[in-house]
Motif scaffolding. Structure first.
Motif, PDB file in Angstrom:
ATOM      1  N   LYS A 194       0.960  -1.133   0.068  1.00 48.36           N
ATOM      2  CA  LYS A 194      -0.186  -0.113   0.029  1.00 48.36           C
ATOM      3  C   LYS A 194       0.789   1.266   0.163  1.00 48.36           C
ATOM      4  O   LYS A 194       0.634   2.344  -0.801  1.00 48.36           O
ATOM      5  CB  LYS A 194      -0.912  -0.036   1.252  1.00 48.36           C
ATOM      6  N   THR A 195       1.971   1.320   1.018  1.00 45.97           N
ATOM      7  CA  THR A 195       2.580   2.444   1.002  1.00 45.97           C
ATOM      8  C   THR A 195       3.511   2.722  -0.233  1.00 45.97           C
ATOM      9  O   THR A 195       3.518   3.813  -0.787  1.00 45.97           O
ATOM     10  CB  THR A 195       3.807   2.193   2.156  1.00 45.97           C
ATOM     11  N   THR A 196       3.912   1.517  -0.835  1.00 44.11           N
ATOM     12  CA  THR A 196       4.668   1.585  -2.080  1.00 44.11           C
ATOM     13  C   THR A 196       3.755   2.179  -3.096  1.00 44.11           C
ATOM     14  O   THR A 196       4.329   3.076  -4.037  1.00 44.11           O
ATOM     15  CB  THR A 196       5.172   0.241  -2.617  1.00 44.11           C
ATOM     16  N   PHE A 261      -2.152  10.316   3.799  1.00 37.29           N
ATOM     17  CA  PHE A 261      -1.888   9.779   5.218  1.00 37.29           C
ATOM     18  C   PHE A 261      -1.696   8.484   5.210  1.00 37.29           C
ATOM     19  O   PHE A 261      -2.377   7.565   4.637  1.00 37.29           O
ATOM     20  CB  PHE A 261      -3.319   9.795   6.193  1.00 37.29           C
ATOM     21  N   ASP A 262      -0.258   8.157   5.450  1.00 36.30           N
ATOM     22  CA  ASP A 262      -0.076   6.632   5.373  1.00 36.30           C
ATOM     23  C   ASP A 262       0.003   5.725   6.820  1.00 36.30           C
ATOM     24  O   ASP A 262       0.677   6.108   7.816  1.00 36.30           O
ATOM     25  CB  ASP A 262       1.577   6.538   4.973  1.00 36.30           C
ATOM     26  N   SER A 263      -0.700   4.591   6.610  1.00 41.88           N
ATOM     27  CA  SER A 263      -0.723   3.547   7.465  1.00 41.88           C
ATOM     28  C   SER A 263      -1.745   4.206   8.846  1.00 41.88           C
ATOM     29  O   SER A 263      -1.265   4.421  10.000  1.00 41.88           O
ATOM     30  CB  SER A 263       0.735   3.473   8.065  1.00 41.88           C
ATOM     31  N   PRO A 401       9.971  -2.242  12.155  1.00 40.05           N
ATOM     32  CA  PRO A 401       9.771  -3.211  13.063  1.00 40.05           C
ATOM     33  C   PRO A 401       8.795  -4.308  12.544  1.00 40.05           C
ATOM     34  O   PRO A 401       8.804  -5.829  12.701  1.00 40.05           O
ATOM     35  CB  PRO A 401       9.618  -2.716  14.433  1.00 40.05           C
ATOM     36  N   ARG A 402       7.670  -3.484  12.250  1.00 34.54           N
ATOM     37  CA  ARG A 402       6.380  -4.383  11.646  1.00 34.54           C
ATOM     38  C   ARG A 402       6.786  -5.120  10.380  1.00 34.54           C
ATOM     39  O   ARG A 402       5.949  -5.826   9.763  1.00 34.54           O
ATOM     40  CB  ARG A 402       5.213  -3.519  11.626  1.00 34.54           C
ATOM     41  N   HIS A 403       7.738  -4.681   9.832  1.00 39.49           N
ATOM     42  CA  HIS A 403       8.131  -5.474   8.463  1.00 39.49           C
ATOM     43  C   HIS A 403       9.338  -6.267   8.544  1.00 39.49           C
ATOM     44  O   HIS A 403       9.941  -6.702   7.719  1.00 39.49           O
ATOM     45  CB  HIS A 403       8.403  -4.223   7.167  1.00 39.49           C
TER      46      HIS A 403
END
Ligand SMILES: Nc1ncnc2c1ncn2[C@@H]1O[C@H](COP(=O)(O)OP(=O)(O)O)[C@@H](O)[C@H]1O
Ligand SMILES: [Mg+2]
Length: 537
Positions: A194-196, A261-263, A401-403
């Motif tokens: 999504k961010t990408t 607004f990311d994440s 950390p979450r990746h």
């Protein structure tokens, strides 16, 4: 053309000859960045750093590999570039036949219209290689653009991935949505990309927002009430804590701007409230959000991002074609980046296709699996995917950390669930493949105290990207992605103690009380019934 990234950018006007085209100015990196080079030949402008090819000012769809070939040929304009050198640059670390290179060059020629109306850009030099014969000028320009910083310092937009695969369609569609709606959420499970994709959309939209695009990474904010303060300070507003909302609105009210607004998932209420407020009071603002959970805010248009495309089990195309599919292409790019020599063979292609399918095309999972190839080899990876150990494969040391692992990625979503949602998720992990809504609700009823909450909880798990669904034709099918199912199974033992089945099924007509000590929590009555309605279990 391969299924690699295609950059699409509509630019309304072309700059004067030899001047920086308007699109370039709009596409230039954020303020303070280094100068930007470009090559000009015929009607084309090639921007290597931005990986952008313009024809008469409009972006030309072109695959990543073709683009890489063109960049190398442009850097060495007038010289014959050897086939081996081209192959090494385009497929680093991979043994590939010359045929693969020929296909890419043919695609490139087609994209450029080489040979049409006497145009000649790329020449084949028999037995040696290729040469860009068109007269090519190399320009260096100050790429910085004004970004309305007089009204607040804009946050630097992250650079797009140098090698984003398979998202050209999504980028085009989201960009299109932003032209017709004011608020789009890119929604999907963790690690899907999504961010990408949002960053790619932002770069795609630089021209239409005249560079006024502001990116805020919400993952760094832990407290919902700090969101407006964080946004205000990301604009460079000093001491905005007294009334950050007012300060933000003052800044953006008359601006035509794209706010990203990311994440949002962990601050979902605060994000929804802030976005609604901004959209209400600043008529020219558009918002692009990314979130594992939909915001359910006024005006939101949800764009579901699925995993990267994988070949189906029945797909029996050649290895070369299979490896050009986005999920496999990402996999081999990553294997090559790990320094491993990888043979493209028919059987390897089928194994990699199987791995990518099993990983549901999730970009993060594919990256993690590919980095294991040098140590485990393909067959062992396939074996590991049958257990849950792959959830703990480590990624980049410097990743978020979450990746770092798939388990960490799903932990992030799991920690945002309430006890009912967790219990139902664990329970649904008994389904090996897809299931109907009816079956999902039945499984939910087995663990919920309030039976009529079943649909509500299932609905919440869908909006939180923990249950995927395919509306398809006819009856919608639901399922847990393999990573989520493995994770839920992994946690299921603790789940039974968390939330034991509490209800007897007399009222539902199945006439069966649930035995919480069973390892498979879905009762035999459910299995029978799901067989009747044709679901694999
Ligand atoms: N289309 C893509 N091509 C190549 N790599 C990708 C692609 N999409 C995502 N990735 C990589 O996968 C990882 C997860 O992507 P990200 O966009 O952060 O996912 P999400 O925002 O959905 O959690 C990142 O390391 C990113 O670089
Ligand atoms: Mg993200």
């Amino acid at each position: 053309m391969t299924a690699d990234t295609v950059i699409t950018q509509e630019v309304s006007a072309v700059g004067p000859p030899n001047a920086l085209p308007r699109a370039t100015q709009a596409n230039a990196p954020a303020q303070g960045s280094a100068a930007e080079d470009f090559f000009a030949f015929g009607p084309y402008r090639l921007f290597p750093r931005q990986r952008l090819l313009l024809k008469d000012g409009n972006a030309l769809p072109i695959g990543n590999r073709s683009l890489e070939i063109l960049i190398l040929l442009a850097e060495r304009q007038g010289e014959v570039v050897g086939k081996n050198e081209l192959i090494a640059r385009v497929w680093p670390g991979i043994n590939i036949e010359e045929g693969g290179l020929r296909v890419q060059v043919a695609g490139l020629r087609k994209a450029l219209g080489d040979g049409i109306g006497g145009a000649c850009y790329i020449k084949t030099v028999a037995g040696r290689g290729y040469c860009l014969v068109a007269t090519t000028d190399h320009f260096e320009s100050a790429g910085a653009i004004a970004r309305g910083t007089e009204r607040g310092q804009a946050q630097r937009l992250p650079l797009p991935l140098a090698r984003m695969v398979g998202r050209d369609n999504d980028v085009r569609k989201v960009s299109g949505l932003l032209r017709t709606t004011r608020f789009v959420t890119v929604h999907g499970p963790g690690g899907v990309g999504k961010t990408t994709a949002a960053i790619a959309v932002a770069h795609d939209q630089l021209a239409s927002f005249q560079g006024d695009i502001h990116f805020l990474d919400l993952a760094k904010i832990t407290e919902p009430h700090l969101l407006p303060v964080a946004l205000a300070s990301s604009f460079g507003l000093t001491a905005p804590t007294s009334d950050p909302n007012a300060a933000i609105l003052e800044l953006v009210r008359d601006r035509r701007m794209l706010l990203i607004f990311d994440s949002c998932e962990h601050l979902i209420d605060a994000a929804a409230a802030l976005i609604e407020k901004i959209l209400r009071e600043a008529p020219d603002i558009r918002v692009l959000a990314t979130s594992r959970e939909t915001l359910r805010a006024d005006g939101e248009h949800v764009y579901r991002l699925s995993g990267l495309e994988c070949p189906s089990v029945e797909d029996e195309q050649s290895a070369e074609r299979l490896f050009s599919r986005p999920a496999l292409s990402l996999f081999i790019n990553k294997v090559a980046a790990s320094g491993h020599q990888f043979e493209l063979t028919e059987s390897n292609a089928q194994i990699v296709a199987k791995i990518c399918r099993r990983l549901d095309g999730l970009a993060l999972a594919i990256n993690l699996a590919a980095t294991r190839v040098p140590t485990l080899g393909l067959s062992q990876i396939v074996g590991s995917l049958e257990t849950n150990t792959w959830l703990f494969w480590q990624g980049h040391r410097t990743a978020l950390p979450r990746h770092q692992t798939m388990a960490a990625s799903i932990d992030w979503s799991y920690s945002l669930l309430d006890e009912d949602e967790k219990a139902v998720l664990h329970h649904l992990s008994a389904y090996r493949e897809s299931f109907t809504l009816d079956a999902a609700c039945e499984a939910a009823r087995q663990v919920l105290l309030t039976p009529f909450d079943d649909l509500l909880v299932i609905d919440k798990l869908i909006t939180k990207s923990l249950i995927s669904f395919d509306a398809g034709q006819g009856l919608a099918r639901y399922r847990l992605l393999n990573s989520i199912r493995s994770y839920a199974l992994e946690r299921r033992d603790t789940a039974v103690s968390l939330k034991e089945p509490r209800r007897t099924f007399a009222a539902s007509g199945y006439g069966c009380s649930v035995d919480s000590s069973r390892t498979a929590p879905v009762g035999t009555d459910t299995i029978e019934r799901t067989r009747r309605i044709g679901m694999p279990f």
